[in-house]
Design an enzyme around this catalytic site. Structure first.
Site, PDB file in Angstrom:
ATOM      1  CB  SER A 144      -0.978  -0.417   1.049  1.00  0.00           C
ATOM      2  OG  SER A 144      -1.666   1.159   1.527  1.00  0.00           O
ATOM      3  CE1 TYR A 157      -3.715  -2.773   5.195  1.00  0.00           C
ATOM      4  CE2 TYR A 157      -3.153  -0.618   4.330  1.00  0.00           C
ATOM      5  CZ  TYR A 157      -3.443  -1.723   4.070  1.00  0.00           C
ATOM      6  OH  TYR A 157      -3.469  -2.340   2.807  1.00  0.00           O
TER       7      TYR A 157
END
Length: 243
Positions: A144, A157
């Protein structure tokens, strides 16, 4: 079935929805036989129907990646049936929740790392011998852009994806002199459940559908693709931009 991945055996985690399901459809169109891994049988059967409608074939593996002993036992039946693995896509991941670092529940922090990092290490450990039997093993981990922008409240995350990147790049360096190529791919914004959890007020139509981002996912596992240890942006020009 003709295609760039004809005759290749491809294992995809988190394959029942979102990015994983789009990867399954894209690889099916290119002729790969798919090993689809996800938690629930019903969801896997739905994507299997789509794969068959595209003329592809799949083996379904209902598996909770948080149950590590099951990961350790994944390789033996694959070895017995195919004797190799050509493609491994580590896609399964969880967001957890957005929260200040000091307020984050410890059990949820642990769960995010168990799936996003530790399960992928277990998969490397289990699948590496099979990938070494391929003439052009290809490994792709989905990451990401949050690892580069580091926004508030994304702590576990972002940290878990950064750890995944370090692990993947280390593995890439270790297999540099083999036919295996290991890369990271950032799909960018995509219309997924994870995206909806992170941005609940965002109109879905403003975000690309996962199937629109698949050109780079196919290119990066093509036997002809020789880059390794790279970070690929899937949303640039519909292809693989390597930085």
């Amino acid at each position: 079935m003709a295609g760039r991945l004809a005759g290749r055996i491809a294992l995809i985690t988190g394959a029942s929805r979102g990015i994983g399901a789009a990867i399954a459809r894209a690889y099916a169109r290119e002729g790969a036989h798919l090993i689809l891994v996800a938690r629930t049988s019903g969801a896997l059967e739905e994507i299997d129907d789509e794969v068959q409608a595209l003329g592809g074939s799949a083996t379904l593996v209902p598996l909770d990646l948080l149950e590590w002993d099951n990961i350790d036992g994944l390789a033996a039946p694959l070895l017995e049936r195919w004797g190799k693995l050509d493609i491994f896509v580590g896609n399964a991941a969880m967001l957890g929740r957005l929260s200040p670092m000091g307020h984050y529940p410890p059990d949820m922090w642990d769960k995010v790392f168990r799936l996003n990092v530790h399960a992928n290490w277990r998969l490397i450990r289990a699948l590496d011998p099979l990938l070494r039997q391929s003439d052009a093993g290809r490994v792709l981990f989905v990451t990401s852009g949050i690892t580069r922008s580091l926004q508030p409240y994304w702590g576990p995350y972002a940290a878990s994806k950064a750890a995944l990147e370090a692990m993947a790049l280390t593995y890439a360096a270790e297999v540099m002199k083999t036919p295996i190529r290991v890369n990271l791919i950032n799909p960018g914004p995509a219309r997924t459940k994870l995206r909806a959890l992170a941005f609940p007020g965002e109109p879905p139509e403003n975000v690309p559908a996962p199937d629109d981002l698949m050109a780079a996912f196919v290119a990066a596992v093509d036997p002809a693709f020789q880059h390794t240890g790279e970070w690929i942006a899937a949303d640039q020009w519909g292809g693989a931009e390597v930085h």
